[in-house]
Design a protein around this motif. Structure first.
Motif, short mmCIF file in Angstrom:
data_model
loop_
_atom_site.label_atom_id
_atom_site.label_comp_id
_atom_site.label_asym_id
_atom_site.label_seq_id
_atom_site.Cartn_x
_atom_site.Cartn_y
_atom_site.Cartn_z
N PHE A 201 0.82 -1.20 0.00
CA PHE A 201 0.00 0.00 0.00
C PHE A 201 0.86 1.26 0.00
N TRP A 202 1.91 1.29 0.81
CA TRP A 202 2.79 2.44 0.89
C TRP A 202 4.22 1.92 1.06
N CYS A 203 5.08 2.22 0.08
CA CYS A 203 6.47 1.75 0.09
C CYS A 203 7.38 2.95 -0.12
N VAL A 204 8.37 3.09 0.75
CA VAL A 204 9.30 4.20 0.66
C VAL A 204 10.63 3.80 1.27
N SER A 205 11.71 4.28 0.68
CA SER A 205 13.06 4.11 1.20
C SER A 205 13.77 5.45 1.05
N THR A 206 14.08 6.08 2.17
CA THR A 206 14.57 7.45 2.14
C THR A 206 15.48 7.71 3.33
N PRO A 207 16.43 8.62 3.20
CA PRO A 207 17.26 8.99 4.37
C PRO A 207 16.47 9.87 5.33
N VAL A 208 16.76 9.71 6.61
CA VAL A 208 16.13 10.49 7.66
C VAL A 208 17.21 10.95 8.63
N THR A 209 16.88 11.95 9.40
CA THR A 209 17.80 12.49 10.38
C THR A 209 17.09 12.66 11.71
N ILE A 210 17.83 12.59 12.80
CA ILE A 210 17.28 12.75 14.13
C ILE A 210 17.81 14.04 14.73
N SER A 211 17.01 14.66 15.58
CA SER A 211 17.40 15.90 16.23
C SER A 211 17.09 15.79 17.73
N VAL A 212 17.86 16.47 18.54
CA VAL A 212 17.72 16.43 19.99
C VAL A 212 16.53 17.29 20.40
N VAL A 213 15.74 16.78 21.31
CA VAL A 213 14.62 17.53 21.89
C VAL A 213 14.86 17.66 23.39
N LYS A 214 14.50 18.79 23.95
CA LYS A 214 14.75 19.05 25.36
C LYS A 214 13.69 18.43 26.26
N LYS A 215 12.46 18.41 25.79
CA LYS A 215 11.38 17.90 26.62
C LYS A 215 11.47 16.38 26.73
N SER A 216 11.30 15.87 27.94
CA SER A 216 11.36 14.43 28.16
C SER A 216 10.14 13.76 27.54
N GLN A 217 10.39 12.70 26.75
CA GLN A 217 9.31 12.02 26.04
C GLN A 217 9.21 10.55 26.44
N SER B 106 16.54 7.27 31.33
CA SER B 106 17.33 8.45 31.65
C SER B 106 18.40 8.60 30.58
N GLY B 107 18.16 9.51 29.67
CA GLY B 107 19.09 9.71 28.58
C GLY B 107 18.64 10.87 27.72
N THR B 108 19.28 11.03 26.60
CA THR B 108 18.98 12.12 25.67
C THR B 108 17.85 11.70 24.74
N ASN B 109 16.88 12.56 24.57
CA ASN B 109 15.72 12.28 23.74
C ASN B 109 15.94 12.83 22.33
N PHE B 110 15.51 12.05 21.36
CA PHE B 110 15.65 12.43 19.95
C PHE B 110 14.31 12.28 19.26
N LEU B 111 14.14 13.03 18.17
CA LEU B 111 12.92 12.99 17.36
C LEU B 111 13.31 12.83 15.90
N MET B 112 12.63 11.93 15.23
CA MET B 112 12.87 11.67 13.81
C MET B 112 11.53 11.80 13.08
N VAL B 113 11.46 12.69 12.07
CA VAL B 113 10.21 12.98 11.36
C VAL B 113 10.47 12.89 9.87
N TYR B 114 9.57 12.21 9.18
CA TYR B 114 9.60 12.14 7.72
C TYR B 114 8.23 12.56 7.19
N ARG B 115 8.23 13.43 6.16
CA ARG B 115 6.99 13.93 5.57
C ARG B 115 7.05 13.82 4.05
#
Length: 504
Positions: A431-447, A452-461
């Protein structure tokens, strides 16, 4: 009687001078600007020697001062040789006879020489003979495989030429269809896709078009195969600057079988802006959708390498059934409509999710029975890994980085990787097929809960949907954990695939 003969002999020279005098005057005009010259003596009077003359060699050869003869060109005046294409002056029947002795591969190559040869090599009678000599009088069916050719694409293309290539591609597709019959239980893709791609004997060719009309052709440097995708690399030599590129075209060239070229990707840089994904001490990475990564040198802007990620879904069909003009378009095959199900098309999904780089696999997961919970802003939300459910969290092996290599130089860009996503519908069809590079970024808010560590967010659009991942990097273990994964599928894509009418 003797007196009469002597009288005739005395009058003969007078008669001869009377008739030859105007002729001599005409021949002597032009010598010395019209002044009559001395009479040339005979060979008997000169003892058999030629009398010297002031005429040019060309005039003597052509017969004096005749108007049709031209003087030989001097050093100061070069002779103008008319440029005549002798091939174009030949009758078309002779050219057709010559072309009839060529094979299909030679005809395909010679069609790019000129407009005349393009028209001659697309002759319907020529391709009719080729088709009949290859397949016989009875057209053989090539299964359900058909090359889609619109009449507006190329009016000069022969009907029998189109039929010939249709049968060739259909026969090639039938040859590999048996190898692609077995479907993987987790990916939903043919299990032997990598094996077929390796045995097709193809090369990946990249064409860079600059703003000033220059075309740079790059040959494949190396390639990497993974579970449901592959990465192709191009590097080496002096490449143009990133700002000078106007468009990028990816072709796959079959080294056998007519040297056929299929267009896989046509990317216009003006309509596809890039996004910087990371950098190290020497390289900056720019990502373009879909799946194109360009690495250029820091400070100079010249391209060092190019990587393109290709999903395995219908990749063999794109190679065999594509054309040099337009990529292969997958025919629509909508599933049967179920009017009794009020949420038809919103449940029963299966996801195969992989994170990897150019060398190793970082994470792989298989998730079943996924459903869309809410529909907001034209997107259907589908939760795969919940942040509150610790049992669903996945650990990542290794660090998130993209290694690169240019000749003898090597390096890696941190906080970048490749995401390969394969979403199957409730009928286990892609139904949905994709292969693409992504990057992660540091977020300050605890998720995360319990980490106990550094939080990261990865978003693809993209236009088909969005992917949002939340990760935590533990300091002691030096390891990443995937604590949340959510898919957002475009409701327009759902309606087009399932023939539904959901509103956002």
């Amino acid at each position: 009687m003797a007196e009469k003969e002597s009288e005739i002999s005395r009058s003969f020279p007078q008669t001869q001078n009377k008739w030859n005098q105007p002729v001599l005057e005409r021949l002597q005009q032009g010598r010395g600007k019209g002044r009559p010259g001395p009479r040339r003596p005979s060979r008997r009077q000169t003892g058999g020697r030629r009398w010297p003359t002031s005429e040019s060699p060309n005039q003597r050869q052509c017969g004096g001062n005749e108007p049709r003869c031209r003087e030989a060109p001097t050093d100061n005046k070069k002779a103008e040789i008319p440029k005549v294409n002798l091939v174009e002056r030949m009758p078309s029947e002779i050219l057709h006879k010559i072309l009839s002795y060529l094979d299909v591969s030679s005809l395909f190559c010679i069609s790019h020489v000129s407009k005349l040869f393009y028209q001659l090599t697309n002759d319907d009678v020529l391709w009719y003979r080729i088709y009949m000599s290859e397949f016989g009088w009875k057209p053989k069916a090539a299964g359900n495989v058909a090359v889609k050719m619109e009449p507006a694409e190329d009016q000069s293309t022969s009907c029998w030429k189109w039929m010939y290539f249709r049968m060739i591609t259909g026969r090639e597709m039938n040859k590999w269809r048996g190898e692609l019959r077995d479907i993987g239980p987790f990916t939903g893709l043919p299990q032997q896709t990598e094996w077929v791609l390796r045995n097709l004997n193809v090369s990946w060719e990249l064409m860079l078009h600059t703003h000033w009309g220059q075309v740079v052709v790059l040959e494949q440097t190396r390639g990497h195969y993974f579970e449901s995708s592959m990465i192709v690399h191009w590097s080496g030599g002096r490449l143009p600057s990133y700002q000078d590129i106007n468009s990028i075209q990816l072709y796959v060239v079959r080294k056998e079988k007519l040297a056929w070229r299929s267009l896989i990707l046509n990317l216009d840089m003006r309509t596809h802006p890039y996004e910087l994904t990371g950098k190290d001490g020497q390289i900056r990475l720019a990502c373009l959708s879909p799946g194109v990564v360009i690495g250029f040198w820091r400070g100079r802007g010249n391209i060092a390498f190019i990587m393109i990620n290709l999903h395995f879904h219908k990749l063999v069909e794109k190679i065999l059934l594509g054309s040099p003009v337009c990529p292969y378009s997958e025919p629509l095959d909508p599933p049967p409509v179920d009017d009794r199900d009020p949420k038809f098309g919103l449940h029963g999904y299966t996801l195969h999710f992989v994170l990897h780089n150019t060398r190793t696999q970082i994470m792989s997961g298989h998730f079943c029975q996924l459903s869309c919970s809410t529909i907001q802003q034209g997107l259907a939300e589908m939760k795969v890994i919940s942040r509150t459910n610790v049992s669903q969290h996945r650990s990542l092996s290794g660090s998130i980085r993209v290694p690169w290599k240019w000749e003898k130089l090597e390096g890696s860009v941190e906080n970048c990787c490749v995401m390969t996503l394969t979403l199957l519908d409730e009928f286990q069809k892609p139904f949905w097929c994709v292969s693409t590079p992504v990057t992660i970024s540091v977020v300050k808010k605890s998720q995360s809960l319990g980490y106990s560590g550094t939080n990261f967010l990865m978003v693809y659009r993209s236009s088909e949907g969005q992917v949002k991942m939340k990760l935590v990097r533990l300091k002691e273990q030096q390891q990443f954990f995937l604590v949340s994964l959510t898919l957002y599928v475009s409701i327009l894509k759902v309606n087009a695939h399932f023939s539904t009418k959901y509103k956002s």
